[in-house]
Design a protein around this motif. Structure first.
Motif, PDB file in Angstrom:
ATOM      1  N   VAL A  60       0.836  -1.202   0.000  1.00 45.33           N
ATOM      2  CA  VAL A  60       0.000   0.000   0.000  1.00 45.33           C
ATOM      3  C   VAL A  60       0.875   1.259   0.000  1.00 45.33           C
ATOM      4  CG1 VAL A  60      -1.747   1.305   1.319  1.00 45.33           C
ATOM      5  CG2 VAL A  60      -1.913  -1.186   1.123  1.00 45.33           C
ATOM      6  N   TYR A  61       2.083   1.146   0.548  1.00 50.17           N
ATOM      7  CA  TYR A  61       3.000   2.280   0.644  1.00 50.17           C
ATOM      8  C   TYR A  61       4.337   1.954  -0.008  1.00 50.17           C
ATOM      9  CZ  TYR A  61       0.133   4.933   3.963  1.00 50.17           C
ATOM     10  OH  TYR A  61      -0.864   5.671   4.546  1.00 50.17           O
ATOM     11  N   ASP A  62       5.008   2.998  -0.481  1.00 49.86           N
ATOM     12  CA  ASP A  62       6.403   2.953  -0.890  1.00 49.86           C
ATOM     13  C   ASP A  62       7.213   3.802   0.072  1.00 49.86           C
ATOM     14  OD1 ASP A  62       5.915   1.392  -3.111  1.00 49.86           O
ATOM     15  OD2 ASP A  62       5.825   3.094  -4.506  1.00 49.86           O
ATOM     16  N   GLY A  63       8.345   3.266   0.527  1.00 55.88           N
ATOM     17  CA  GLY A  63       9.235   4.016   1.396  1.00 55.88           C
ATOM     18  C   GLY A  63      10.407   4.607   0.636  1.00 55.88           C
ATOM     19  N   PHE A 218      -0.964  -0.886  -4.499  1.00 60.68           N
ATOM     20  CA  PHE A 218      -2.332  -1.304  -4.180  1.00 60.68           C
ATOM     21  C   PHE A 218      -2.970  -0.319  -3.223  1.00 60.68           C
ATOM     22  CE2 PHE A 218      -0.581  -5.216  -5.789  1.00 60.68           C
ATOM     23  CZ  PHE A 218      -1.652  -5.834  -6.418  1.00 60.68           C
ATOM     24  N   LYS A 219      -4.293  -0.175  -3.336  1.00 63.91           N
ATOM     25  CA  LYS A 219      -5.045   0.685  -2.431  1.00 63.91           C
ATOM     26  C   LYS A 219      -6.106  -0.140  -1.722  1.00 63.91           C
ATOM     27  CE  LYS A 219      -7.603   3.816  -4.378  1.00 63.91           C
ATOM     28  NZ  LYS A 219      -8.056   4.927  -5.270  1.00 63.91           N
ATOM     29  N   ILE A 220      -6.294   0.151  -0.436  1.00 61.25           N
ATOM     30  CA  ILE A 220      -7.276  -0.574   0.360  1.00 61.25           C
ATOM     31  C   ILE A 220      -8.682  -0.212  -0.097  1.00 61.25           C
ATOM     32  CG2 ILE A 220      -8.192  -0.957   2.677  1.00 61.25           C
ATOM     33  CD1 ILE A 220      -5.404  -2.126   2.212  1.00 61.25           C
ATOM     34  N   GLU A 221      -9.488  -1.241  -0.362  1.00 56.58           N
ATOM     35  CA  GLU A 221     -10.882  -1.023  -0.738  1.00 56.58           C
ATOM     36  C   GLU A 221     -11.805  -1.153   0.460  1.00 56.58           C
ATOM     37  OE1 GLU A 221     -12.192  -0.014  -3.755  1.00 56.58           O
ATOM     38  OE2 GLU A 221     -10.066   0.411  -4.043  1.00 56.58           O
ATOM     39  N   GLU A 222     -11.611  -2.203   1.230  1.00 53.47           N
ATOM     40  CA  GLU A 222     -12.499  -2.415   2.382  1.00 53.47           C
ATOM     41  C   GLU A 222     -11.791  -3.293   3.400  1.00 53.47           C
ATOM     42  OE1 GLU A 222     -17.036  -3.988   3.494  1.00 53.47           O
ATOM     43  OE2 GLU A 222     -16.213  -4.287   1.482  1.00 53.47           O
ATOM     44  N   TRP A 223     -11.964  -2.923   4.670  1.00 50.14           N
ATOM     45  CA  TRP A 223     -11.459  -3.750   5.771  1.00 50.14           C
ATOM     46  C   TRP A 223     -12.590  -4.006   6.746  1.00 50.14           C
ATOM     47  CZ3 TRP A 223      -7.158  -2.234   9.828  1.00 50.14           C
ATOM     48  CH2 TRP A 223      -6.818  -3.372  10.566  1.00 50.14           C
ATOM     49  N   GLY A 226     -11.436  -8.097  11.612  1.00 46.91           N
ATOM     50  CA  GLY A 226     -11.688  -9.398  12.198  1.00 46.91           C
ATOM     51  C   GLY A 226     -12.193 -10.417  11.202  1.00 46.91           C
ATOM     52  N   GLN A 227     -12.488  -9.966   9.979  1.00 43.61           N
ATOM     53  CA  GLN A 227     -13.032 -10.864   8.966  1.00 43.61           C
ATOM     54  C   GLN A 227     -12.165 -10.888   7.704  1.00 43.61           C
ATOM     55  OE1 GLN A 227     -15.699 -12.828   9.632  1.00 43.61           O
ATOM     56  NE2 GLN A 227     -15.709 -11.905  11.684  1.00 43.61           N
ATOM     57  N   SER A 228     -12.089  -9.769   7.000  1.00 48.80           N
ATOM     58  CA  SER A 228     -11.381  -9.770   5.723  1.00 48.80           C
ATOM     59  C   SER A 228     -10.909  -8.369   5.377  1.00 48.80           C
ATOM     60  CB  SER A 228     -12.286 -10.298   4.607  1.00 48.80           C
ATOM     61  OG  SER A 228     -13.408  -9.451   4.437  1.00 48.80           O
ATOM     62  N   LEU A 229      -9.922  -8.331   4.474  1.00 47.29           N
ATOM     63  CA  LEU A 229      -9.331  -7.084   4.017  1.00 47.29           C
ATOM     64  C   LEU A 229      -9.069  -7.227   2.522  1.00 47.29           C
ATOM     65  CD1 LEU A 229      -7.821  -4.343   4.558  1.00 47.29           C
ATOM     66  CD2 LEU A 229      -5.808  -5.711   5.102  1.00 47.29           C
ATOM     67  N   THR A 230      -9.506  -6.254   1.740  1.00 47.58           N
ATOM     68  CA  THR A 230      -9.306  -6.332   0.291  1.00 47.58           C
ATOM     69  C   THR A 230      -8.569  -5.091  -0.207  1.00 47.58           C
ATOM     70  OG1 THR A 230     -11.466  -5.314  -0.157  1.00 47.58           O
ATOM     71  CG2 THR A 230     -11.370  -7.723  -0.071  1.00 47.58           C
ATOM     72  N   ALA A 231      -7.685  -5.328  -1.176  1.00 53.28           N
ATOM     73  CA  ALA A 231      -6.942  -4.237  -1.813  1.00 53.28           C
ATOM     74  C   ALA A 231      -6.980  -4.450  -3.314  1.00 53.28           C
ATOM     75  CB  ALA A 231      -5.506  -4.204  -1.311  1.00 53.28           C
ATOM     76  N   GLU A 232      -7.083  -3.352  -4.048  1.00 51.85           N
ATOM     77  CA  GLU A 232      -7.095  -3.423  -5.512  1.00 51.85           C
ATOM     78  C   GLU A 232      -5.934  -2.628  -6.083  1.00 51.85           C
ATOM     79  OE1 GLU A 232     -10.830  -2.332  -7.157  1.00 51.85           O
ATOM     80  OE2 GLU A 232     -11.927  -3.916  -6.112  1.00 51.85           O
ATOM     81  N   LYS A 233      -5.488  -3.047  -7.253  1.00 41.84           N
ATOM     82  CA  LYS A 233      -4.373  -2.385  -7.912  1.00 41.84           C
ATOM     83  C   LYS A 233      -4.713  -0.920  -8.179  1.00 41.84           C
ATOM     84  CE  LYS A 233      -1.364  -2.910 -11.945  1.00 41.84           C
ATOM     85  NZ  LYS A 233      -1.119  -3.720 -13.171  1.00 41.84           N
ATOM     86  N   ALA A 240       8.416   1.452 -10.129  1.00 46.50           N
ATOM     87  CA  ALA A 240       8.969   0.438 -11.033  1.00 46.50           C
ATOM     88  C   ALA A 240       8.477  -0.960 -10.690  1.00 46.50           C
ATOM     89  CB  ALA A 240      10.498   0.483 -10.980  1.00 46.50           C
ATOM     90  N   GLU A 241       8.216  -1.227  -9.416  1.00 47.53           N
ATOM     91  CA  GLU A 241       7.845  -2.567  -8.976  1.00 47.53           C
ATOM     92  C   GLU A 241       6.320  -2.685  -8.973  1.00 47.53           C
ATOM     93  OE1 GLU A 241       9.877  -3.460  -5.319  1.00 47.53           O
ATOM     94  OE2 GLU A 241      11.786  -2.729  -6.113  1.00 47.53           O
ATOM     95  N   THR A 242       5.782  -3.008 -10.125  1.00 47.59           N
ATOM     96  CA  THR A 242       4.332  -2.994 -10.328  1.00 47.59           C
ATOM     97  C   THR A 242       3.813  -4.386 -10.635  1.00 47.59           C
ATOM     98  OG1 THR A 242       4.597  -0.796 -11.331  1.00 47.59           O
ATOM     99  CG2 THR A 242       2.459  -1.874 -11.586  1.00 47.59           C
ATOM    100  N   PRO A 243       3.209  -5.069  -9.678  1.00 43.93           N
ATOM    101  CA  PRO A 243       2.604  -6.372  -9.965  1.00 43.93           C
ATOM    102  C   PRO A 243       1.493  -6.229 -11.006  1.00 43.93           C
ATOM    103  CG  PRO A 243       2.800  -5.989  -7.605  1.00 43.93           C
ATOM    104  CD  PRO A 243       3.085  -4.684  -8.270  1.00 43.93           C
ATOM    105  N   ASP A 244       1.314  -7.256 -11.826  1.00 42.90           N
ATOM    106  CA  ASP A 244       0.326  -7.187 -12.893  1.00 42.90           C
ATOM    107  C   ASP A 244      -1.016  -7.819 -12.536  1.00 42.90           C
ATOM    108  OD1 ASP A 244       2.023  -5.819 -14.563  1.00 42.90           O
ATOM    109  OD2 ASP A 244       2.821  -7.631 -15.493  1.00 42.90           O
ATOM    110  N   TYR A 245      -1.145  -8.361 -11.338  1.00 43.41           N
ATOM    111  CA  TYR A 245      -2.445  -8.889 -10.941  1.00 43.41           C
ATOM    112  C   TYR A 245      -3.284  -7.760 -10.366  1.00 43.41           C
ATOM    113  CZ  TYR A 245       0.020  -9.289  -6.436  1.00 43.41           C
ATOM    114  OH  TYR A 245       0.762  -9.051  -5.309  1.00 43.41           O
ATOM    115  N   ASP A 246      -4.547  -8.041 -10.143  1.00 45.76           N
ATOM    116  CA  ASP A 246      -5.503  -6.958  -9.923  1.00 45.76           C
ATOM    117  C   ASP A 246      -5.913  -6.709  -8.484  1.00 45.76           C
ATOM    118  OD1 ASP A 246      -6.003  -6.436 -12.806  1.00 45.76           O
ATOM    119  OD2 ASP A 246      -6.733  -8.497 -12.752  1.00 45.76           O
ATOM    120  N   ALA A 247      -5.854  -7.734  -7.657  1.00 39.97           N
ATOM    121  CA  ALA A 247      -6.402  -7.567  -6.306  1.00 39.97           C
ATOM    122  C   ALA A 247      -5.763  -8.551  -5.338  1.00 39.97           C
ATOM    123  CB  ALA A 247      -7.920  -7.757  -6.315  1.00 39.97           C
ATOM    124  N   ILE A 248      -5.851  -8.209  -4.062  1.00 39.11           N
ATOM    125  CA  ILE A 248      -5.421  -9.097  -2.980  1.00 39.11           C
ATOM    126  C   ILE A 248      -6.566  -9.179  -1.976  1.00 39.11           C
ATOM    127  CG2 ILE A 248      -3.663  -9.604  -1.251  1.00 39.11           C
ATOM    128  CD1 ILE A 248      -1.858  -7.533  -2.670  1.00 39.11           C
TER     129      ILE A 248
END
Length: 541
Positions: A60-63, A218-223, A226-233, A240-248
């Protein structure tokens, strides 16, 4: 010196599970587990310092820097350059035209506001202590108390609200002045606590803790806590380090309860609980999808030296160490997940780590008995308390350790698993030996040493154990002030030798990173610190 750009070209490729989206499009989603603990109740970078929320924030962050997963060395990422001429004043130049996910600029001010917020004592951020080396840190602390619900009561207001050692030179330049030289400063800057934050985040910290505004891929869509957390590209990501999949998608679990879901195909990567280890490694299909790597966490025994005899006697500490059959305990209790430790710094895992610094970590019952005799023996009719956290795996390991001590030294013991373990340790409320563990926050041997054992207090010693050695402290100071990192590493290695001579604690085991993954994944690389999958480096078959 300038931090080298070691891996600007790390390859990143596509991944993961293909599922149906709208029309003919496909949505590739990686599904993982998070350990459900109170410490993972925030995604605020300044307050996040446990493995699971750090895993989320890593995408979600780059340092300013990131770490090479093979060497652990830092390389510039958001930073264009990090330099110093004296290890005290550091200049950080930030790459141009970077943005947060709300279109705010990632600039010098975004780092300064995050660091000042973290360093202000009454904010009670978990990563506050990372700013202790900054000039002006002490003036920002004041005195305050935080209750179990996180409510803070300030008894003495700080005299400053910003670090005097932190200056925004221009939009892209930060100047950091430390209160003393520290040659390893740049190595720290990839840690979660040094991430930038958007102004919108500080305007509503509670909202940001649930749905952070990052600058990563990735950006957080919904948390649903205690249940689930979703992030989308994040489509506008510029790194430079850009995964090509869409969601976690992360599902929150208690303990090791995600293994059954992994076997059912509901999540893509995890490791088995001890009871399932033999089955997993002997199953040809599962074992073909197993990746291993060196871990970084040290599990060790601490002593309440502040209580005096026998704990402050080096011969007693040697006796305890040599009475423990590490190899057998690991093989029986946590096979494949730990390796016996014979040093205080993970060998080969971070710069400066070497094997074999602990002479008395070899199992030797006869030598242990002789050392105990030299220490005057164990007090008659007393039971050795072994204090530890409430955790099934830790209790199993330390019961076996207690059995080994009792068998080889004749010392009866009692386990004391406690829900308030950390509060009791900090308040020096323990009467016996204690289970302790350390995971480095940045890749430098110093991080296993100074934060754990240094205090600058000859009378009281360090907080948890009461340990103090002037030679150790001097070597840490010499390493901090060294003209270059190689010289610093050598000084820190000498400091570790002092720990070894003092047997300041008893190394038990280093973790071994192990992960099993689904047949949809390939090129699975484990983060050397957390042991989790490097989400930016996954590929799909």
């Amino acid at each position: 010196m300038t931090v080298a750009r070691l891996a600007a070209g790390l390859s990143v490729a596509a991944l993961a599970l293909a599922g149906c989206g709208e029309g003919d499009s496909e949505t590739a989603t990686v599904r993982l587990g998070l350990t459900l603990t109170p410490e993972v109740a925030t995604l605020l970078p300044m307050d996040a310092n446990v493995r699971d929320n750090a895993e989320v924030l890593d995408v979600v962050y780059d340092g300013l820097v990131r770490y090479d997963p093979e060497t652990t060395k830092p390389y510039n990422y958001v930073a264009e350059d990090i330099s110093t001429t004296d290890n005290t004043v550091w200049t950080i130049r930030i790459k141009p035209d970077l943005q947060f996910q709300n279109d705010e600029p990632v600039d010098a001010a975004s780092f300064a506001r995050a660091w000042n917020y973290a360093a202000y004592g009454p904010h009670a951020m978990a990563n506050n202590y990372f700013f202790e080396r900054f000039a002006g840190y002490d003036e920002m602390q004041g005195e305050y108390e935080e209750d179990a619900e996180g409510n803070v009561t300030v008894t003495t207001e700080p005299t400053a609200t910003e670090l005097s050692g932190l200056r925004v030179v221009d939009d892209r330049t930060l100047e950091v002045t430390l209160d003393a030289p520290f040659s390893g400063f740049a190595t720290m800057l990839g840690y979660t606590g040094f991430f930038p934050v958007a102004q919108e985040c500080l305007d509503d910290v509670d909202a940001c803790a649930i749905k952070p505004i990052g600058n990563g891929p990735f950006k957080i869509e919904e948390w649903d806590q205690g249940q689930s957390l979703t992030a989308e590209k994040w489509d506008d990501y510029q790194g430079a380090e850009t995964p090509d999949y869409d969601a976690i998608e992360w599902t929150e679990y208690s303990g090791d309860s995600d293994w059954a879901d992994f076997e059912a195909g509901d999540i893509d990567a995890t490791f088995p609980p001890p009871a399932q280890w033999e089955h997993a490694v002997n199953d040809p299909d599962l074992s073909s999808r197993m990746v291993e790597g060196s871990g970084s966490m040290l599990v060790y025994i601490g002593f309440p030296m502040y209580l005096g005899k026998p704990f402050d006697d080096v011969e007693f500490r040697k006796a305890i160490s040599m009475a423990i059959d590490r190899e057998t305990i690991i093989e029986k209790i946590v096979p494949g997940r730990f390796v016996a430790a014979d040093s205080w710094v993970v060998p080969g895992g971070v710069p400066g780590g070497v094997a074999g610094t602990c002479e008395f970590c070899t199992f030797d019952p006869e030598a242990a008995k002789a050392a105990l005799a030299r220490a005057g023996g164990w007090p008659k009719d007393e039971t050795l308390q072994i204090h530890l956290i409430e955790d099934e795996e830790s209790e199993a390991i330390f019961k076996a350790i207690g059995d080994s001590i009792q068998l080889n030294l004749g010392i009866p013991y009692e386990l004391d698993p406690a829900p308030d373990y950390f509060d009791r340790r900090e308040n020096r409320a323990f009467t016996g030996i204690m289970r302790a563990a350390w995971i480095p926050d940045y890749p430098l041997n110093e991080n296993y040493l100074a934060p754990v054992y240094a205090s600058g207090d000859p009378k009281n010693g360090n907080l948890d154990f009461g340990y103090y050695d002037a030679a150790f402290e001097d070597l840490i100071t010499e390493g901090d002030a060294a003209p270059d990192l190689d010289t610093a590493l050598a000084r820190y290695q000498e400091a570790e030798k002092v720990l070894a001579s003092d047997m300041a604690s008893v190394p038990i085991a280093f973790t071994k990173n192990v992960m099993f993954y689904s047949d949809r994944l390939d090129d699975v690389v484990l983060d050397p610190f957390s042991g989790e999958v490097e989400l930016r480096l996954l590929t799909v078959d």
